[in-house]
Write an enzyme that holds these catalytic residues in place. Structure first.
Site, PDB file in Angstrom:
ATOM      1  NE  ARG A  61     -10.037 -12.092  -6.928  1.00  0.00           N
ATOM      2  CZ  ARG A  61     -10.043 -13.400  -6.938  1.00  0.00           C
ATOM      3  NH1 ARG A  61      -8.991 -14.079  -6.553  1.00  0.00           N
ATOM      4  NH2 ARG A  61     -11.119 -14.050  -7.337  1.00  0.00           N
ATOM      5  CB  ILE A  62      -7.213 -10.742 -13.479  1.00  0.00           C
ATOM      6  CG1 ILE A  62      -5.717 -10.824 -13.801  1.00  0.00           C
ATOM      7  CG2 ILE A  62      -8.014 -10.382 -14.732  1.00  0.00           C
ATOM      8  CD1 ILE A  62      -5.344 -11.924 -14.764  1.00  0.00           C
ATOM      9  N   GLY A  92       0.783  -1.233   0.000  1.00  0.00           N
ATOM     10  CA  GLY A  92       0.000   0.000   0.000  1.00  0.00           C
ATOM     11  C   GLY A  92       0.809   1.275   0.000  1.00  0.00           C
ATOM     12  CB  SER A  93       4.275   2.230  -0.887  1.00  0.00           C
ATOM     13  OG  SER A  93       4.451   1.832  -2.220  1.00  0.00           O
ATOM     14  CG  ASN A  94       1.675   3.201  -5.788  1.00  0.00           C
ATOM     15  OD1 ASN A  94       2.070   4.210  -6.372  1.00  0.00           O
ATOM     16  ND2 ASN A  94       2.234   2.003  -5.967  1.00  0.00           N
ATOM     17  CB  SER A  96       1.949   3.057 -17.581  1.00  0.00           C
ATOM     18  OG  SER A  96       3.090   2.820 -18.363  1.00  0.00           O
ATOM     19  CG  ASN A 102      -3.474  -1.098 -12.852  1.00  0.00           C
ATOM     20  OD1 ASN A 102      -3.383  -1.315 -11.642  1.00  0.00           O
ATOM     21  ND2 ASN A 102      -2.715  -1.731 -13.731  1.00  0.00           N
ATOM     22  NE  ARG A 110     -12.026 -13.340 -13.141  1.00  0.00           N
ATOM     23  CZ  ARG A 110     -11.301 -13.260 -14.246  1.00  0.00           C
ATOM     24  NH1 ARG A 110      -9.998 -13.414 -14.180  1.00  0.00           N
ATOM     25  NH2 ARG A 110     -11.871 -13.069 -15.404  1.00  0.00           N
ATOM     26  CD  GLU A 151      -5.706  -7.006 -24.829  1.00  0.00           C
ATOM     27  OE1 GLU A 151      -4.583  -7.308 -25.212  1.00  0.00           O
ATOM     28  OE2 GLU A 151      -6.518  -6.362 -25.533  1.00  0.00           O
ATOM     29  CG  LEU A 152      -3.161  -8.116 -17.256  1.00  0.00           C
ATOM     30  CD1 LEU A 152      -3.948  -7.757 -16.007  1.00  0.00           C
ATOM     31  CD2 LEU A 152      -2.356  -9.395 -17.041  1.00  0.00           C
ATOM     32  CG  ASP A 153      -1.245  -4.789 -16.998  1.00  0.00           C
ATOM     33  OD1 ASP A 153      -1.941  -4.225 -16.137  1.00  0.00           O
ATOM     34  OD2 ASP A 153      -0.480  -5.739 -16.742  1.00  0.00           O
ATOM     35  CG  HIS A 178       1.608  -2.224 -15.498  1.00  0.00           C
ATOM     36  ND1 HIS A 178       1.337  -3.484 -15.019  1.00  0.00           N
ATOM     37  CD2 HIS A 178       2.592  -2.377 -16.418  1.00  0.00           C
ATOM     38  CE1 HIS A 178       2.111  -4.363 -15.630  1.00  0.00           C
ATOM     39  NE2 HIS A 178       2.885  -3.718 -16.484  1.00  0.00           N
TER      40      HIS A 178
HETATM   41  C1  GRF Z   1       3.543  -1.275  -7.389  1.00  0.00           C
HETATM   42  O1  GRF Z   1       4.782  -1.435  -8.008  1.00  0.00           O
HETATM   43  C2  GRF Z   1       2.438  -1.242  -8.411  1.00  0.00           C
HETATM   44  O2  GRF Z   1       2.793  -0.592  -9.590  1.00  0.00           O
HETATM   45  C3  GRF Z   1       2.270  -2.703  -8.678  1.00  0.00           C
HETATM   46  O3  GRF Z   1       2.383  -3.321  -7.430  1.00  0.00           O
HETATM   47  C4  GRF Z   1       3.190  -2.507  -6.582  1.00  0.00           C
HETATM   48  C5  GRF Z   1       2.370  -2.186  -5.383  1.00  0.00           C
HETATM   49  O4  GRF Z   1       3.073  -1.439  -4.430  1.00  0.00           O
HETATM   50  N1  GRF Z   1       1.047  -2.967  -9.389  1.00  0.00           N
HETATM   51  P1  GRF Z   1       2.298  -0.822  -3.185  1.00  0.00           P
HETATM   52  O5  GRF Z   1       1.391  -1.903  -2.627  1.00  0.00           O
HETATM   53  O6  GRF Z   1       1.537   0.377  -3.660  1.00  0.00           O
HETATM   54  O7  GRF Z   1       3.379  -0.469  -2.217  1.00  0.00           O
END
Ligand code: GRF
Length: 223
Positions: free
Chosen positions: A99-100, A22-24, A144, A115, A73, A151-153, A117
């Site tokens: 998870r997709i 969860g750093s983002n 990005s 998202n 799912r 479709e994934l990413d 990525h």
């Molecule tokens: C990040 O690199 C994000 O781009 C990827 O998974 C990682 C998650 O990091 N999808 P955090 O959980 O936000 O620290």
């Protein structure tokens, strides 16, 4: 059409989906606290009840179900979608959600599902992107932020940030530098999103009413 409940500030309710650290999410929370992002995190949703991301918000904002306890799912996604819908988000942000998401979930939040990525899409979709970049001999790697489609990413990319791949980089070293740019990149896109500048139309990202035929390239310090 999404029924926006807050007409004066219509784009600022953010729901975050996260599976791990969860750093983002923390970067979003810090930007809000520092008044660099005029938005509100209205819920954090996880497929991993023990995810560290959940601990970053107060209990009323947390939702988690162990995906393994769901029959399939579709059932998990339907529960998740109902829970997300209940907080009336303007934006749903996958930030380390591993998870997709099935097509019905994506359709339900279409045009407001983002998202982050860790690659310069369209290069290196899926998992282990840092190892993919090193194995490919890439000189440049990065992150990005894109709209999610089934479709994934593969959805329209709004913005990217690059980092150099350095000689001798391990996947962990490279991942750490990419993470340094992920955080400001995600906050920058959410600043645009929360002020109503971003949309998705016909598979293209729209910024200030104009289609983005190439993603924005934003520059941040990766050290
Ligand atoms: C990040 O690199 C994000 O781009 C990827 O998974 C990682 C998650 O990091 N999808 P955090 O959980 O936000 O620290």
């Amino acid at each position: 059409m999404h029924d926006r409940k807050l007409p004066l500030t219509p784009f600022r309710r953010i729901a975050v989906l996260a599976s791990g650290r969860g750093s983002n999410l923390q970067a979003i929370l810090d930007a809000i606290a520092a008044q660099r992002l005029d938005a509100e995190v209205v819920g954090v949703f996880s497929d991993k009840p023990r995810a560290r991301a959940l601990q970053r918000v107060p209990p009323p904002l947390r939702w988690a179900r162990d995906a393994k306890s769901c029959p399939d799912r579709a059932a998990f996604d339907a529960d998740l979608a109902d829970a997300v819908d209940a907080v009336q988000p303007d934006w749903v942000v996958c930030a380390g959600y591993l998870r997709i998401l099935g097509a019905p979930f994506v359709a339900r939040f279409s045009g407001r599902l983002l998202n982050i990525h860790p690659s310069l899409l369209p290069a290196h979709r899926g998992l282990r992107t840092h190892a993919q970049a090193i194995a490919a001999g890439d000189a440049v790697h990065g992150a990005s932020v894109h709209f999610v489609i089934p479709e994934l990413d593969a959805g329209a990319v709004i913005a990217q940030a690059a980092v150099a791949v350095l000689p001798g980089d391990s996947t962990d070293m490279l991942a750490a530098r990419v993470l340094c740019v992920e955080h400001p990149l995600l906050v920058s896109v959410l600043q645009m999103a929360a002020s109503g500048r971003i949309a998705e139309q016909h598979g293209l990202a729209i910024l200030d009413g104009q289609p983005l035929f190439t993603p924005l390239r934003l520059e941040f310090d990766a050290s």
